[in-house]
Design an enzyme around this catalytic site. Structure first.
Site, PDB file in Angstrom:
ATOM      1  N   GLU A 131      -6.910   1.733 -12.823  1.00 47.87           N
ATOM      2  CA  GLU A 131      -6.497   2.855 -12.156  1.00 47.87           C
ATOM      3  C   GLU A 131      -4.943   3.408 -12.843  1.00 47.87           C
ATOM      4  O   GLU A 131      -5.156   4.520 -12.955  1.00 47.87           O
ATOM      5  CB  GLU A 131      -6.030   2.378 -10.712  1.00 47.87           C
ATOM      6  CG  GLU A 131      -7.417   2.382  -9.948  1.00 47.87           C
ATOM      7  CD  GLU A 131      -7.056   2.057  -8.406  1.00 47.87           C
ATOM      8  OE1 GLU A 131      -7.913   2.256  -7.549  1.00 47.87           O
ATOM      9  OE2 GLU A 131      -5.962   1.632  -8.143  1.00 47.87           O
TER      10      GLU A 131
ATOM     11  N   GLU B  98     -25.749  13.946  -1.792  1.00 45.99           N
ATOM     12  CA  GLU B  98     -27.110  14.227  -1.239  1.00 45.99           C
ATOM     13  C   GLU B  98     -28.032  13.336  -2.241  1.00 45.99           C
ATOM     14  O   GLU B  98     -29.196  13.158  -1.938  1.00 45.99           O
ATOM     15  CB  GLU B  98     -27.454  15.598  -1.518  1.00 45.99           C
ATOM     16  CG  GLU B  98     -27.536  16.231  -2.841  1.00 45.99           C
ATOM     17  CD  GLU B  98     -28.028  17.524  -2.785  1.00 45.99           C
ATOM     18  OE1 GLU B  98     -28.697  17.841  -2.190  1.00 45.99           O
ATOM     19  OE2 GLU B  98     -27.247  18.457  -3.775  1.00 45.99           O
TER      20      GLU B  98
ATOM     21  N   HIS C 174     -26.674  20.461   0.462  1.00 47.99           N
ATOM     22  CA  HIS C 174     -27.018  21.084  -0.820  1.00 47.99           C
ATOM     23  C   HIS C 174     -25.877  21.964  -0.961  1.00 47.99           C
ATOM     24  O   HIS C 174     -25.641  22.988  -0.331  1.00 47.99           O
ATOM     25  CB  HIS C 174     -28.357  21.351  -1.108  1.00 47.99           C
ATOM     26  CG  HIS C 174     -28.665  21.775  -2.446  1.00 47.99           C
ATOM     27  ND1 HIS C 174     -28.351  20.641  -3.446  1.00 47.99           N
ATOM     28  CD2 HIS C 174     -28.850  22.807  -3.098  1.00 47.99           C
ATOM     29  CE1 HIS C 174     -28.672  21.273  -4.647  1.00 47.99           C
ATOM     30  NE2 HIS C 174     -28.877  22.612  -4.590  1.00 47.99           N
TER      31      HIS C 174
ATOM     32  N   CYS D  32      -1.751   1.822  -2.817  1.00 51.10           N
ATOM     33  CA  CYS D  32      -2.760   2.897  -2.495  1.00 51.10           C
ATOM     34  C   CYS D  32      -2.191   4.385  -2.471  1.00 51.10           C
ATOM     35  O   CYS D  32      -2.414   5.336  -3.134  1.00 51.10           O
ATOM     36  CB  CYS D  32      -3.368   2.820  -1.151  1.00 51.10           C
ATOM     37  SG  CYS D  32      -3.257   1.230  -0.344  1.00 51.10           S
TER      38      CYS D  32
ATOM     39  N   LYS E 119      -0.362   5.403  -6.125  1.00 55.92           N
ATOM     40  CA  LYS E 119      -1.451   5.407  -6.914  1.00 55.92           C
ATOM     41  C   LYS E 119      -2.171   6.711  -6.897  1.00 55.92           C
ATOM     42  O   LYS E 119      -2.571   7.329  -7.879  1.00 55.92           O
ATOM     43  CB  LYS E 119      -2.196   3.953  -6.647  1.00 55.92           C
ATOM     44  CG  LYS E 119      -3.741   3.776  -7.466  1.00 55.92           C
ATOM     45  CD  LYS E 119      -4.789   4.513  -6.537  1.00 55.92           C
ATOM     46  CE  LYS E 119      -5.151   3.832  -5.355  1.00 55.92           C
ATOM     47  NZ  LYS E 119      -5.573   2.236  -5.562  1.00 55.92           N
TER      48      LYS E 119
ATOM     49  N   TYR F  47      -8.381  -3.720 -11.051  1.00 60.31           N
ATOM     50  CA  TYR F  47      -8.687  -2.461 -10.880  1.00 60.31           C
ATOM     51  C   TYR F  47      -7.209  -1.520 -10.863  1.00 60.31           C
ATOM     52  O   TYR F  47      -7.020  -0.436 -11.066  1.00 60.31           O
ATOM     53  CB  TYR F  47      -9.020  -2.097  -9.374  1.00 60.31           C
ATOM     54  CG  TYR F  47      -8.619  -2.366  -8.140  1.00 60.31           C
ATOM     55  CD1 TYR F  47      -7.513  -1.444  -7.596  1.00 60.31           C
ATOM     56  CD2 TYR F  47      -8.217  -3.746  -7.553  1.00 60.31           C
ATOM     57  CE1 TYR F  47      -6.833  -1.532  -6.509  1.00 60.31           C
ATOM     58  CE2 TYR F  47      -7.648  -4.013  -6.402  1.00 60.31           C
ATOM     59  CZ  TYR F  47      -6.696  -2.900  -6.045  1.00 60.31           C
ATOM     60  OH  TYR F  47      -5.945  -3.186  -4.876  1.00 60.31           O
TER      61      TYR F  47
ATOM     62  N   CYS G  74       0.708  -1.082  -0.274  1.00 62.82           N
ATOM     63  CA  CYS G  74       0.043  -0.040   0.074  1.00 62.82           C
ATOM     64  C   CYS G  74       0.940   1.286   0.290  1.00 62.82           C
ATOM     65  O   CYS G  74       0.632   2.130  -0.785  1.00 62.82           O
ATOM     66  CB  CYS G  74      -0.997  -0.050   1.054  1.00 62.82           C
ATOM     67  SG  CYS G  74      -1.726   1.370   1.076  1.00 62.82           S
TER      68      CYS G  74
END
Lengths: 596, 169
Positions: free
Chosen positions: A303, A576, A571, A163, A166, A299, A158
């Site tokens: 990515e 939302e 908002h 992670c 990346k 993935y 990672c």
């Protein structure tokens, strides 16, 4: 039964218990008794066994044992004058160390209470927790360089090749689209906008360097002994550690945790290891990769392909069958479609057969030959860089697991464990990406590692919960999810028992640049049989990680559709949308958004 | 990256070889040749080490990169001069600002204080031993004892007074 005889038997039992280390009252046909005997045999402990079905007065012995211990069943186990109990109790005593304590071997025999093989997120978390609980812990970490010679520091995938780099490179790509948007918002700057790979790479690598050091310091602060060496089992409680100079050291421990993680898989075609790179190399590549072919639809592939395209490079992704296997396919295809509209080319239903070098250089030129998975068609293409991202293999093949009998899935190299991360060998545990059927995510490994240490050394009983784990794929348009994919939900509950709500949405920030209208998408899968509880959450849009995290909490709390509806939205935001979802997939209603 | 590492390894190896040769011959020779061989060794050092930019008239190099634990013992702990030890890392931005300022502050002392530079990724054990948690960390040593230290970037005046304190002015 005459009292005299009972008294004699009692005396006989007492004598046995007092003079023999381990006494097992057993019955010759009882499988639980057999299991207990095997345990002591495995531990190399001699034991005295009384087969109550074979000796004279066996049932009288059993009566006296009930009187003495309250236990009617066999096996009835005593260790050093202490009554342990039956099979389950004995196994439990073995697991939590009581047995070793009673046998008087634990503290004197082993160098460490715990040795962790692998210094990634899971291994570090686990060893630090064990040390914090007062145990003597060691971590072995060793990075085997890639075929091209790339290597890195402490912290695992990672931090070094996953992670962290990346997401930083993904951010680099996002900044480019922000720069494009900026003009529409009135920012004026000269036409030429260039990206310097070397600057980005150095900045990312420097940050990683500081993290490596931070991990090293925290191990020292927590009193975990760190050894930069390759660990492999030589005996059940003994490992060999080989450092980069080839020096071998041997260490013993009462318990072991396997946390070796995974490394990128190669294709096994001519030229793959010689000329291709993997994600392990990409983040340390000293030069801009140029025109790139990404092989795979994992993935990692999407990515990496995504951010390389975002840097302005010519990117092609070669896909054998589907995108993001295991993820919700509706979402995966939407993420892929978005990439395609932003310049990423897809070669679908092709597999590479060989890679040849046309010219060395930084980058050089490579020729890739591929064949169709459906016809006999052969295609060729020329690229500067070929990145293989077809999956990852567990690093379990060369750590001596065969010597100690740890069961490994022969097809995947993954290690099956019970719900307490225990392998088939009781004193060896495993966490992280090498686990069979579990999530390959850093926070999962950290959580599992910490909880495991607390159970092993802190008397805790809390197990790692692998359900409703939120995650995000950092494709150019990010995809966050939690819970079940649509496919999985249908398989588990049946389509008729699900209500799926969905909606497209247009982030306010995209309106002025007028981009990506009706690309972002939200979907929740509700279980009609259970109060319309949300069992699948899917979000394709900006800041997916930030959005998904909160809904992950809600799902842990068992959020229902009604509760989402009664929640007030913020908002104007993207998240939302989940408070106002009204259109079901079943209805086929319009899901395009317009206005506030 | 691999290439860079390789170059560094070759450089380190050759630097060590050059340095060890005269030292080995010094062990069996008279005191006068001991001095001359020492001179040869330090001269070799300043020739090889890119950081040895301040050779003094005596040819002594007062700013050097620590090569290993033994080197640290020999040139820092057993040093007659007080030594500033600059724990730094290649990935550390502030280190790149502090490094040249330290060189300058040392140069002003005209040989009364030496500076040892320790790359914490190459010599992690040393950094761990001296309790380094963040870089840059600078420790001041006299006769093997740590007598002062600071973490982070300082301006030139602060560095001058730090060095002055070390040499007792």
């Amino acid at each position: 039964m005459p009292p005299v005889e009972q008294g004699q038997i009692k005396a006989r039992i007492k004598e046995l218990i007092d003079t023999k280390g381990v006494v097992i009252f057993s019955k010759s046909y009882c499988p639980y008794c057999k299991k207990v005997k095997e345990l002591f045999a495995e531990l190399n402990v001699t034991y005295e066994v009384l087969e109550l079905d074979l000796i004279e007065n066996g049932s009288n012995y059993q009566d006296v044992l009930v009187e003495m211990t309250g236990q009617k069943t066999v096996p009835n186990v005593f260790v050093n004058k202490t009554h342990i109990g039956g099979c389950d109790k004995t196994m439990q005593a073995y697991k939590d160390g009581l047995l070793h304590q009673l046998l008087g071997v634990e503290s004197t025999t082993y160098d460490y209470d715990l040795i962790v093989i692998g210094g990634g997120s899971g291994g570090l978390a686990c060893s630090k927790e064990a040390a914090a609980l007062g145990k003597k812990a060691m971590v072995l970490d060793y990075v085997v360089p890639t075929p091209l010679g790339t290597s890195w520091g402490l912290g695992g995938t990672c931090v070094n090749v996953g992670c962290i780099p990346k997401k930083l490179m993904h951010q680099t790509a996002l900044l480019r689209s922000s720069l494009e948007d900026a003009r529409k918002f009135g920012w004026e700057f000269s036409e030429a906008v260039n990206h310097n790979w070397e600057t980005m790479k150095s900045a990312v690598n420097n940050y990683i360097g500081s993290l490596n050091w931070g991990y090293r310091v925290s191990l020292r602060d927590k009193n975990v002994n760190y050894v930069n060496a390759y660990g492999e089992f030589v005996e059940p409680h003994k490992i060999k550690a080989t450092n980069k100079r080839g020096k071998e050291m041997f260490y013993t421990a009462a318990k072991f945790i396997l946390a070796t993680g995974e490394r990128p898989r190669y294709l096994g075609i001519p030229g793959d290891k010689e000329y291709c790179i993997t994600s392990d190399d990409l983040f340390y590549l000293p030069y801009c990769p140029g025109k790139t072919l990404v092989i795979g639809a994992s993935y990692v592939a999407l990515e990496c392909g995504g951010f390389l395209a975002g840097l302005g490079l010519d990117v092609t992704i070669m896909v054998r069958s589907i995108l993001l296997r295991g993820f919700d396919q509706d979402m995966a295809n939407r993420a892929g479609d978005h990439m395609e509209t932003h310049g990423v080319k897809f070669l679908r239903q092709y597999v590479p057969v060989k890679v040849e070098q046309l010219e060395a250089g930084t980058p050089g030129r490579l020729k890739v030959t591929a064949k169709s998975t459906e016809t006999d068609e052969i295609i060729e293409g020329e690229y500067n860089t070929v990145l293989i991202a077809v999956g990852r293999d567990a690093c379990t093949g060369n750590i001596g697991l065969d010597k100690v009998g740890v069961m490994v899935n022969p097809n995947t190299g993954k290690i099956p464990v019970n719900d307490e991360e225990q392998t088939n060998i009781p004193h060896i545990y495993a966490i992280g990406d090498i686990l069979e059927g579990k999530w390959e995510l850093t926070p999962v490994a950290i959580q599992a590692g910490k909880l495991l240490a607390r159970r092993l050394f802190g008397g805790s009983t809390v197990k790692c919960d692998y359900v409703n784990v939120p995650t995000t794929v950092f494709t150019p348009l990010e995809y966050g999810s939690c819970g079940l994919s649509e496919e999985k939900a249908i398989e588990r509950y049946g389509e008729e028992n699900l209500e799926i709500f969905h909606s497209l949405f247009w982030p306010l920030e995209y309106t002025i640049p007028n981009r990506d209208n009706n690309r972002c998408y939200a979907k929740i899968i509700c279980n009609k049989l259970d109060d319309n509880r949300v069992i699948g959450f899917h979000y394709l849009g900006p800041n997916a990680g930030e959005v998904t995290q909160g809904f992950g909490v809600a799902m842990k709390c068992g959020v229902t559709k009604e509760q989402l509806d009664s929640t007030i939205g913020i908002h104007p935001t993207c998240a939302e949308i989940f408070t106002t979802m009204a259109v079901t997939k079943r209805s086929g209603g319009d899901i395009k958004q317009a206005g506030c | 990256m691999a290439a860079r590492l390789l170059v560094r390894r070759i450089w380190t190896a050759s630097a060590k070889n050059f340095r060890l040769l005269p030292a080995a011959s010094a062990a069996s020779s008279s005191s006068s040749s001991h001095v001359s061989s020492l001179n040869t060794s330090t001269h070799t050092r300043s020739f090889l080490s890119p950081s040895c930019v301040l050779p003094l008239s005596s040819h002594r190099c007062i700013s050097f990169n620590v090569q290993d634990h033994d080197d640290f013992t020999e040139r820092v702990i057993n040093s007659d001069l007080p030594v500033l030890v600059d724990f730094h890392a290649q990935w550390c931005g502030p280190c790149k600002i502090l490094g040249p300022r330290l060189e300058k502050a040392i140069a002003k002392q005209k040989g009364r204080v030496a500076m040892a530079k320790v790359d914490i990724d190459e010599h992690t054990d040393l950094a761990i031993e001296y309790g380094v948690t963040a870089v840059p960390t600078v420790i001041a040593m006299r006769k093997g004892d740590v007598i002062d230290q600071f973490v982070g970037v300082k301006d030139e005046d602060q560095l001058d007074s730090f060095v002055n304190k070390l040499i007792g002015q």
